[in-house]
Design an enzyme around this catalytic site. Structure first.
Site, mmCIF file in Angstrom:
data_model
loop_
_atom_site.group_PDB
_atom_site.id
_atom_site.type_symbol
_atom_site.label_atom_id
_atom_site.label_comp_id
_atom_site.label_asym_id
_atom_site.label_seq_id
_atom_site.Cartn_x
_atom_site.Cartn_y
_atom_site.Cartn_z
ATOM 1 N N MET A 30 0.846 -1.198 0.000
ATOM 2 C CA MET A 30 0.000 0.000 0.000
ATOM 3 C C MET A 30 0.884 1.251 0.000
ATOM 4 O O MET A 30 0.452 2.329 0.405
ATOM 5 C CB MET A 30 -0.934 -0.010 1.210
ATOM 6 C CG MET A 30 -1.894 -1.202 1.171
ATOM 7 S SD MET A 30 -3.462 -0.937 1.986
ATOM 8 C CE MET A 30 -2.941 -0.643 3.649
ATOM 9 N N LEU A 33 6.617 3.153 1.477
ATOM 10 C CA LEU A 33 7.551 2.025 1.598
ATOM 11 C C LEU A 33 8.649 2.290 2.621
ATOM 12 O O LEU A 33 9.122 3.416 2.771
ATOM 13 C CB LEU A 33 8.179 1.742 0.232
ATOM 14 C CG LEU A 33 7.186 1.438 -0.897
ATOM 15 C CD1 LEU A 33 7.943 1.156 -2.198
ATOM 16 C CD2 LEU A 33 6.271 0.276 -0.556
ATOM 17 N N HIS A 37 9.381 -3.350 3.335
ATOM 18 C CA HIS A 37 8.917 -3.625 1.964
ATOM 19 C C HIS A 37 10.097 -3.968 1.056
ATOM 20 O O HIS A 37 10.001 -4.856 0.207
ATOM 21 C CB HIS A 37 8.216 -2.395 1.381
ATOM 22 C CG HIS A 37 6.955 -2.007 2.083
ATOM 23 N ND1 HIS A 37 6.854 -0.891 2.873
ATOM 24 C CD2 HIS A 37 5.735 -2.588 2.099
ATOM 25 C CE1 HIS A 37 5.634 -0.788 3.347
ATOM 26 N NE2 HIS A 37 4.927 -1.810 2.901
ATOM 27 N N GLN A 61 -10.379 -2.359 2.506
ATOM 28 C CA GLN A 61 -9.900 -3.075 3.696
ATOM 29 C C GLN A 61 -9.843 -2.186 4.934
ATOM 30 O O GLN A 61 -9.384 -2.613 5.987
ATOM 31 C CB GLN A 61 -8.561 -3.751 3.425
ATOM 32 C CG GLN A 61 -7.382 -2.822 3.236
ATOM 33 C CD GLN A 61 -6.142 -3.588 2.769
ATOM 34 O OE1 GLN A 61 -6.051 -4.019 1.629
ATOM 35 N NE2 GLN A 61 -5.181 -3.779 3.648
ATOM 36 N N LYS A 149 4.879 -10.231 9.144
ATOM 37 C CA LYS A 149 4.290 -9.357 10.159
ATOM 38 C C LYS A 149 2.764 -9.451 10.199
ATOM 39 O O LYS A 149 2.169 -9.485 11.260
ATOM 40 C CB LYS A 149 4.716 -7.918 9.919
ATOM 41 C CG LYS A 149 4.028 -7.029 10.889
ATOM 42 C CD LYS A 149 4.548 -5.652 10.926
ATOM 43 C CE LYS A 149 3.572 -4.811 11.696
ATOM 44 N NZ LYS A 149 2.378 -4.529 10.907
ATOM 45 N N ASP A 150 2.139 -9.503 9.024
ATOM 46 C CA ASP A 150 0.675 -9.611 8.987
ATOM 47 C C ASP A 150 0.313 -11.087 8.890
ATOM 48 O O ASP A 150 -0.084 -11.588 7.833
ATOM 49 C CB ASP A 150 0.119 -8.812 7.807
ATOM 50 C CG ASP A 150 0.371 -7.324 8.000
ATOM 51 O OD1 ASP A 150 -0.088 -6.771 9.008
ATOM 52 O OD2 ASP A 150 1.062 -6.717 7.159
ATOM 53 N N SER A 185 6.673 -0.862 10.164
ATOM 54 C CA SER A 185 5.305 -0.745 9.655
ATOM 55 C C SER A 185 5.090 0.690 9.197
ATOM 56 O O SER A 185 5.616 1.631 9.811
ATOM 57 C CB SER A 185 4.311 -1.076 10.777
ATOM 58 O OG SER A 185 3.028 -0.559 10.468
ATOM 59 N N ARG A 187 2.597 2.341 9.627
ATOM 60 C CA ARG A 187 1.831 3.051 10.655
ATOM 61 C C ARG A 187 2.694 3.489 11.845
ATOM 62 O O ARG A 187 2.204 4.220 12.699
ATOM 63 C CB ARG A 187 0.666 2.199 11.154
ATOM 64 C CG ARG A 187 -0.446 2.047 10.119
ATOM 65 C CD ARG A 187 -1.670 1.382 10.697
ATOM 66 N NE ARG A 187 -2.813 1.482 9.823
ATOM 67 C CZ ARG A 187 -3.276 0.485 9.052
ATOM 68 N NH1 ARG A 187 -2.689 -0.683 9.052
ATOM 69 N NH2 ARG A 187 -4.338 0.670 8.292
#
Ligand code: PAF
Length: 283
Positions: A30, A33, A37, A61, A149-150, A185, A187
């Site tokens: 998304m 980066l 990534h 999502q 991670k996810d 992340s 975020r």
């Protein structure tokens, strides 16, 4: 580096590579980066000659009260980083290119989408799997790389690919971490300084839980308690879950299976953080 923004630009490129029998490695992102990534890109490179990265902040999502509009976006910088990684093609559609006006069919992510992340993000995995299915059809990779991670996302993508017979291999790439263990992340930029200092607690909790398992503990409750104890010492840390799941069903099992994953989600201030760590003990 080729940048495609429409399917009309993308499809002939992919068709050409397919005709030539070139292996395509794919990293869906998304954007915004970071090194995490880029490590996925390097893993894709180990498996394929041509690497395609998608950048698409997928609206479906995000829940109604989530951060879709303020999700970090840095397209120019992303392209520079990917150019430096010698990525062959970047697929950057906008929302109208990805979704038609009246789409009615989505991917039903099944029961595992209702637990853990699914409790706080009820439609999240339907959105993820639907866009991942579209991306896989568009890019037609031989290998697609997803970050460890996810973990729940990875589990569900693997299930979708297996259950719906997508002709490709999913590769799991290890989580890239900061020096204090915090998982990279997009975020993390939301964390205030004090929260950033506290955020190493997730890694400390995972390490405590894993250490216990590696020393022979098989009780789920004992391992959960060891993770909770670490997080309880962090002021303002709202624990959402800290448990151990099996690799086969992504469900908690007691006594613990010989291999599995410790998973954690917390809220620090307004920021939700998730992380996980795999373990394997001798059978
Ligand atoms: O992990 C992500 O960045 C996203 O969920 C993905 C896989 C790119 C789908 O939008």
């Amino acid at each position: 580096m080729i940048v495609c923004r429409t399917r009309v630009e993308l499809f002939p490129r992919i068709a050409e590579w397919k005709r030539a029998g070139v292996q395509i490695g794919f990293v869906p992102t998304m954007g915004a980066l970071h090194d995490g990534h880029l490590s996925l890109v390097r893993v894709a490179r180990e498996h394929a000659r041509q690497v395609v990265v998608s950048i698409f902040v997928n609206p479906t999502q995000f829940g109604p009260n989530e951060d879709f509009s303020r999700y970090p976006r840095a397209p120019e910088r992303d392209l520079e980083l990917l150019e430096r990684e010698r990525v062959e093609l970047v697929w950057m559609p906008d929302a109208s290119e990805m979704y038609g006006h009246d789409e009615q069919i989505t991917v039903d992510p099944g029961p595992v989408a209702k637990v853990f992340e699914g409790v706080v993000r009820p439609e999240h995995f339907r959105g993820v799997l639907t866009v991942v299915a579209k991306l896989l059809h568009q890019v037609q990779p031989d290998v697609a790389v997803f970050g460890q991670k996810d973990a729940q996302q990875l589990f569900l993508v693997r299930r979708m690919v297996a259950d719906l017979a997508f002709p490709l291999r999913i590769v799991e790439a290890p989580t890239a971490r900061e020096s204090d263990g915090l998982a990279r992340s997009s975020r993390n930029v939301y964390l205030k300084q004090v929260e950033r200092e506290q955020a190493d607690a997730l890694w400390r909790a995972l390490s405590a839980g894993k250490g216990l398992i590696m020393r022979g503990e098989r009780s789920l409750a004992a391992v959960e308690r060891s993770m909770r104890d670490v997080l309880a010492s962090v002021p303002g840390c709202d624990l959402q879950y800290a448990t151990v799941v099996s690799e086969t069903g992504f469900s908690a099992c007691d006594p613990l299976a010989p291999s599995g994953r410790l998973i954690i989600a917390v809220k620090l201030g307004s920021v939700r953080l998730i992380d996980n760590e795999k373990y394997e003990v001798e059978r």
